[in-house]
Enzyme design. Structure first.
Site, mmCIF file in Angstrom:
data_model
loop_
_atom_site.group_PDB
_atom_site.id
_atom_site.type_symbol
_atom_site.label_atom_id
_atom_site.label_comp_id
_atom_site.label_asym_id
_atom_site.label_seq_id
_atom_site.Cartn_x
_atom_site.Cartn_y
_atom_site.Cartn_z
ATOM 1 N N GLU A 281 22.263 39.509 67.876
ATOM 2 C CA GLU A 281 23.447 40.319 67.508
ATOM 3 C C GLU A 281 23.308 40.855 66.085
ATOM 4 O O GLU A 281 23.693 41.989 65.792
ATOM 5 C CB GLU A 281 24.733 39.500 67.638
ATOM 6 C CG GLU A 281 25.097 39.113 69.058
ATOM 7 C CD GLU A 281 25.144 40.289 70.018
ATOM 8 O OE1 GLU A 281 25.769 41.310 69.692
ATOM 9 O OE2 GLU A 281 24.536 40.192 71.095
ATOM 10 N N TRP A 284 21.388 43.867 66.362
ATOM 11 C CA TRP A 284 22.162 45.049 66.803
ATOM 12 C C TRP A 284 22.764 45.744 65.583
ATOM 13 O O TRP A 284 22.797 46.964 65.493
ATOM 14 C CB TRP A 284 23.306 44.653 67.758
ATOM 15 C CG TRP A 284 22.939 44.659 69.201
ATOM 16 C CD1 TRP A 284 22.711 43.576 69.981
ATOM 17 C CD2 TRP A 284 22.762 45.809 70.049
ATOM 18 N NE1 TRP A 284 22.406 43.970 71.259
ATOM 19 C CE2 TRP A 284 22.439 45.344 71.333
ATOM 20 C CE3 TRP A 284 22.854 47.184 69.856
ATOM 21 C CZ2 TRP A 284 22.198 46.187 72.412
ATOM 22 C CZ3 TRP A 284 22.614 48.042 70.932
ATOM 23 C CH2 TRP A 284 22.295 47.550 72.182
ATOM 24 N N TRP A 313 37.158 66.011 77.693
ATOM 25 C CA TRP A 313 38.066 64.913 77.346
ATOM 26 C C TRP A 313 39.500 65.379 77.524
ATOM 27 O O TRP A 313 39.838 66.525 77.211
ATOM 28 C CB TRP A 313 37.834 64.462 75.904
ATOM 29 C CG TRP A 313 36.443 63.980 75.623
ATOM 30 C CD1 TRP A 313 35.512 64.599 74.834
ATOM 31 C CD2 TRP A 313 35.810 62.793 76.112
ATOM 32 N NE1 TRP A 313 34.347 63.869 74.811
ATOM 33 C CE2 TRP A 313 34.491 62.759 75.577
ATOM 34 C CE3 TRP A 313 36.211 61.754 76.952
ATOM 35 C CZ2 TRP A 313 33.594 61.735 75.860
ATOM 36 C CZ3 TRP A 313 35.310 60.724 77.221
ATOM 37 C CH2 TRP A 313 34.022 60.722 76.681
ATOM 38 N N ASN A 348 34.601 40.941 70.454
ATOM 39 C CA ASN A 348 33.621 41.946 70.897
ATOM 40 C C ASN A 348 33.781 42.331 72.364
ATOM 41 O O ASN A 348 33.740 43.508 72.709
ATOM 42 C CB ASN A 348 32.197 41.440 70.643
ATOM 43 C CG ASN A 348 31.159 42.444 71.112
ATOM 44 O OD1 ASN A 348 31.139 43.583 70.652
ATOM 45 N ND2 ASN A 348 30.318 42.044 72.059
ATOM 46 N N TRP A 366 36.125 59.578 72.692
ATOM 47 C CA TRP A 366 35.775 58.336 71.984
ATOM 48 C C TRP A 366 36.082 58.429 70.494
ATOM 49 O O TRP A 366 36.317 57.419 69.835
ATOM 50 C CB TRP A 366 34.295 57.990 72.203
ATOM 51 C CG TRP A 366 33.315 59.061 71.822
ATOM 52 C CD1 TRP A 366 32.852 60.067 72.627
ATOM 53 C CD2 TRP A 366 32.684 59.263 70.550
ATOM 54 N NE1 TRP A 366 31.972 60.863 71.927
ATOM 55 C CE2 TRP A 366 31.846 60.395 70.653
ATOM 56 C CE3 TRP A 366 32.738 58.589 69.328
ATOM 57 C CZ2 TRP A 366 31.075 60.883 69.592
ATOM 58 C CZ3 TRP A 366 31.967 59.054 68.269
ATOM 59 C CH2 TRP A 366 31.153 60.203 68.408
ATOM 60 N N TRP A 389 31.349 52.456 69.953
ATOM 61 C CA TRP A 389 32.131 53.468 70.694
ATOM 62 C C TRP A 389 31.239 54.342 71.552
ATOM 63 O O TRP A 389 31.541 54.619 72.713
ATOM 64 C CB TRP A 389 32.988 54.311 69.726
ATOM 65 C CG TRP A 389 34.281 53.599 69.495
ATOM 66 C CD1 TRP A 389 34.586 52.762 68.470
ATOM 67 C CD2 TRP A 389 35.413 53.579 70.383
ATOM 68 N NE1 TRP A 389 35.838 52.227 68.653
ATOM 69 C CE2 TRP A 389 36.364 52.711 69.810
ATOM 70 C CE3 TRP A 389 35.709 54.199 71.588
ATOM 71 C CZ2 TRP A 389 37.604 52.466 70.417
ATOM 72 C CZ3 TRP A 389 36.944 53.950 72.195
ATOM 73 C CH2 TRP A 389 37.863 53.097 71.625
HETATM 74 C C1 LIG Z 1 33.881 49.755 70.361
HETATM 75 C C2 LIG Z 1 33.248 48.797 69.384
HETATM 76 C C3 LIG Z 1 33.513 48.913 68.021
HETATM 77 C C4 LIG Z 1 32.921 48.034 67.090
HETATM 78 N N1 LIG Z 1 33.189 48.192 65.763
HETATM 79 C C5 LIG Z 1 32.593 47.370 64.861
HETATM 80 C C6 LIG Z 1 32.828 47.525 63.469
HETATM 81 O O1 LIG Z 1 33.534 48.442 63.020
HETATM 82 N N2 LIG Z 1 32.247 46.629 62.612
HETATM 83 C C7 LIG Z 1 31.443 45.616 63.060
HETATM 84 O O2 LIG Z 1 30.956 44.826 62.242
HETATM 85 N N3 LIG Z 1 31.198 45.471 64.364
HETATM 86 C C8 LIG Z 1 31.740 46.295 65.280
HETATM 87 N N4 LIG Z 1 31.497 46.117 66.610
HETATM 88 C C9 LIG Z 1 30.541 45.069 67.041
HETATM 89 C C10 LIG Z 1 31.163 43.697 67.347
HETATM 90 O O3 LIG Z 1 32.250 43.846 68.211
HETATM 91 C C11 LIG Z 1 31.613 42.946 66.090
HETATM 92 O O4 LIG Z 1 30.570 42.929 65.139
HETATM 93 C C12 LIG Z 1 31.970 41.490 66.425
HETATM 94 O O5 LIG Z 1 33.006 41.452 67.369
HETATM 95 C C13 LIG Z 1 32.397 40.768 65.177
HETATM 96 O O6 LIG Z 1 32.787 39.456 65.459
HETATM 97 P P1 LIG Z 1 31.921 38.213 64.971
HETATM 98 O O7 LIG Z 1 31.660 38.333 63.513
HETATM 99 O O8 LIG Z 1 32.596 36.993 65.453
HETATM 100 O O9 LIG Z 1 30.560 38.469 65.747
HETATM 101 P P2 LIG Z 1 29.396 37.472 66.209
HETATM 102 O O10 LIG Z 1 29.363 37.496 67.687
HETATM 103 O O11 LIG Z 1 29.484 36.162 65.549
HETATM 104 O O12 LIG Z 1 28.087 38.245 65.714
HETATM 105 C C14 LIG Z 1 27.532 38.045 64.407
HETATM 106 C C15 LIG Z 1 27.416 39.343 63.670
HETATM 107 O O13 LIG Z 1 26.505 40.215 64.320
HETATM 108 C C16 LIG Z 1 26.945 41.560 64.191
HETATM 109 N N5 LIG Z 1 27.231 42.081 65.536
HETATM 110 C C17 LIG Z 1 27.634 41.386 66.617
HETATM 111 N N6 LIG Z 1 27.738 42.196 67.689
HETATM 112 C C18 LIG Z 1 27.399 43.433 67.263
HETATM 113 C C19 LIG Z 1 27.314 44.702 67.899
HETATM 114 N N7 LIG Z 1 27.562 44.870 69.202
HETATM 115 N N8 LIG Z 1 26.969 45.766 67.142
HETATM 116 C C20 LIG Z 1 26.676 45.632 65.834
HETATM 117 N N9 LIG Z 1 26.737 44.449 65.178
HETATM 118 C C21 LIG Z 1 27.096 43.371 65.885
HETATM 119 C C22 LIG Z 1 28.207 41.534 63.355
HETATM 120 O O14 LIG Z 1 27.850 41.763 62.008
HETATM 121 C C23 LIG Z 1 28.718 40.118 63.570
HETATM 122 O O15 LIG Z 1 29.526 39.646 62.525
HETATM 123 C C24 LIG Z 1 32.057 47.008 67.560
HETATM 124 C C25 LIG Z 1 31.809 46.886 68.927
HETATM 125 C C26 LIG Z 1 32.397 47.764 69.828
HETATM 126 C C27 LIG Z 1 32.110 47.611 71.310
#
Ligand SMILES: Cc1cc2nc3c(=O)[nH]c(=O)nc-3n(C[C@H](O)[C@H](O)[C@H](O)COP(=O)(O)OP(=O)(O)OC[C@H]3O[C@@H](n4cnc5c(N)ncnc54)[C@H](O)[C@@H]3O)c2cc1C
Length: 476
Positions: A281, A284, A313, A348, A366, A389
């Protein structure tokens, strides 16, 4: 006497493992500066919760810097365009040799930084920039043909290889200096144009490096082992909740990586599946930064896949407002949207579910959802938000195929089986059992409570979305 250097703080609100700060200190005595640019922040849809988080972390950072003998100057500007003059004035006042800062990757940020670099160079002062908020400099990982990656799994494969070759180390906090006759400024607790955040919401996101490291340690020791199983269940404490700290740079990705590796006996692509999934993650996050830099159109609000700009849209202000306010009549979507409004964060799995509901079932652009998320997320991040998005809307790189539309009710039954998460955020539905809560039965309920009926038919709108995308003809 050693030279004075100016360190410009942005989304790197920490003293440990901070490249610009460390190198500035290595070159002499440091004065730190932070710029308030509320007009640009408003233009960028920065959320009040995020601005509040910045200020609280800046206050915590000020104490850490003062402990190291480093003064913090707070410069009141309006826009990014004011940055070169404000920083140059300060540099002259403190007789600095040059400025040090860590790179940021949005196009406006890059333009601002280029202008600052130019102003300092013209004034015969130094300017040093560092790749700090990433493990790999965006654009540095390329395919064998030298092209930029578009597919995450291939990007990750090379990232693993690079990490095997060289694991980026964490830098220590810089050494203490003797105060250089510059006094610190007061850090404001509010900025005009951004709503005040409740104490209750602030308490969810304690400020400072110590709080961030406590959270990281707790996650790595107590949760990460089960991350793979728990990460999709919004009612469980199954993810790190570190995104706000990473986005604002209270933590670095290297610190996260090393904590995970330490808990996984030194491994990052094998060993405990929870650790491996979590590190993936983090990659990502890297991937979306590479996309932002290598394909600048996404930074300009354009679809990664140009052909999807033709999607017709729907203009549906009532549908959009219902989605924003958590009253679509689809419980899991509404619970997610209410979580966002109340906490500044959303799980997420639910970001994907609610984004897909907006872009597929409501067929709303979106960009509307991206903006709303940015305006409310404490972890709002241009690269990850845009990536998420465009993934959900099937307009992005390596995104979900257009025919795989999540059914929110099925998702709800699967990932919130007891309805616990829904009950937390939708008290109107608290009395329903685990069977009914995902799709409240029509009839008395709607008269008895204020909970709305579904604003769309899930099955019909799914078909409409698939037909719309199919008609574009060029989808994979
Ligand atoms: C529509 C949409 C919008 C999002 N907007 C953001 C946003 O503005 N900022 C943001 O940090 N993340 C965003 N994410 C990714 C993800 O949802 C969040 O990073 C995550 O929910 C944060 O929670 P956590 O710290 O507990 O994540 P954990 O599951 O603990 O993951 C650890 C870290 O990995 C990174 N990460 C995890 N999943 C993703 C992912 N899919 N894409 C990129 N990085 C990821 C984050 O930095 C996160 O803190 C988005 C995802 C979607 C589907």
């Amino acid at each position: 006497m050693s030279a004075t250097q100016l360190y410009w703080i942005r989304n790197d609100l920490r003293v440990q493992d901070n490249h610009a700060l460390w190198h500035a200190r290595d070159e002499g005595n440091v004065v730190a500066a932070y710029l308030l640019t509320p007009d640009t922040w408003l233009e960028h849809d920065e959320a009040p919760a995020k601005v509040d988080f910045w200020l609280r972390n800046l206050q915590a950072l000020k104490s850490r810097l003062e402990g190291l003998g480093i003064a913090l100057k707070v410069l009141h500007c309006r826009t990014f365009a004011d940055a070169p003059r404000a920083l140059l004035d300060l540099a002259r006042k403190i007789d600095a040799d040059g400025i040090f800062f860590n790179e940021e990757y949005g196009i406006h940020e890059q333009r601002r930084d280029d202008n600052v670099a130019e102003a300092f160079t013209e004034a015969s002062l130094g300017c040093r920039r560092y790749a700090d908020q990433v493990l790999f400099m965006p654009g540095s990982l390329r395919t064998q043909e030298g092209t930029m990656y578009k597919v995450f799994s291939q990007f990750r494969k090379l990232a693993y290889q690079k990490l095997h070759d060289h694991l980026p180390e964490c830098l220590a906090a810089p050494g203490k200096q003797s105060l250089a006759g510059v006094s610190s400024d007061t850090v404001p607790t509010e900025v005009e144009g951004f709503a005040k955040i409740s104490r209750e919401q602030q308490d969810l996101w304690p400020a400072g490096e110590a709080a961030a490291h406590d959270r990281l340690q707790h996650f790595a020791e107590d949760i990460m082992g089960e991350y793979k199983e728990l990460r999709d269940q919004p009612a469980r404490d199954g993810t790190s909740c570190l995104s706000a700290y990473l986005t604002s740079g209270v933590l670095s990705p290297r610190q996260c990586l090393h904590a995970a590796i330490a808990a996984n006996r030194g491994e990052f692509d094998s060993g405990n599946t929870g650790a491996v999934t979590w590190i993936s993650e983090l990659l990502w996050r890297e991937f979306y930064r590479h996309i932002l830099v290598c394909y600048p159109r996404v930074s300009r609000s354009q679809a990664f896949r140009p052909e999807t700009e033709a999607v017709p849209w729907r203009k549906d202000s009532e549908g959009l407002a219902a989605w924003q306010e958590g009253r679509t009549g689809i419980p899991i979507v509404d619970a997610a949207m209410r979580q966002l409004l109340a906490t500044g964060w959303m799980h997420n799995r639910l970001r994907m579910v609610s984004a897909m509901f907006l872009t597929k079932n409501l067929l709303i652009d979106w960009r509307e959802g991206e903006r709303w998320f940015m305006q409310h997320l404490i972890d709002g991040d241009l690269a990850s938000n845009n990536g998420g998005w465009q993934w959900s809307a099937s307009t992005g790189t390596d995104s979900v195929p257009y025919f795989r539309v999540f059914n929110p009710v099925t998702q709800s039954r699967r990932f919130d089986p007891d309805g616990e998460f829904i009950r937390t955020w939708i008290p109107e539905l608290r009395h329903l059992d685990a069977k009914q809560i995902h799709e409240p039965p029509a009839g008395d309920l709607f008269e008895a409570t204020e909970y709305p009926r579904p604003i769309v038919d899930i099955g019909e709108t799914r078909k409409r979305a698939i037909a719309t995308f199919k008609s574009l003809g060029e989808q994979s």
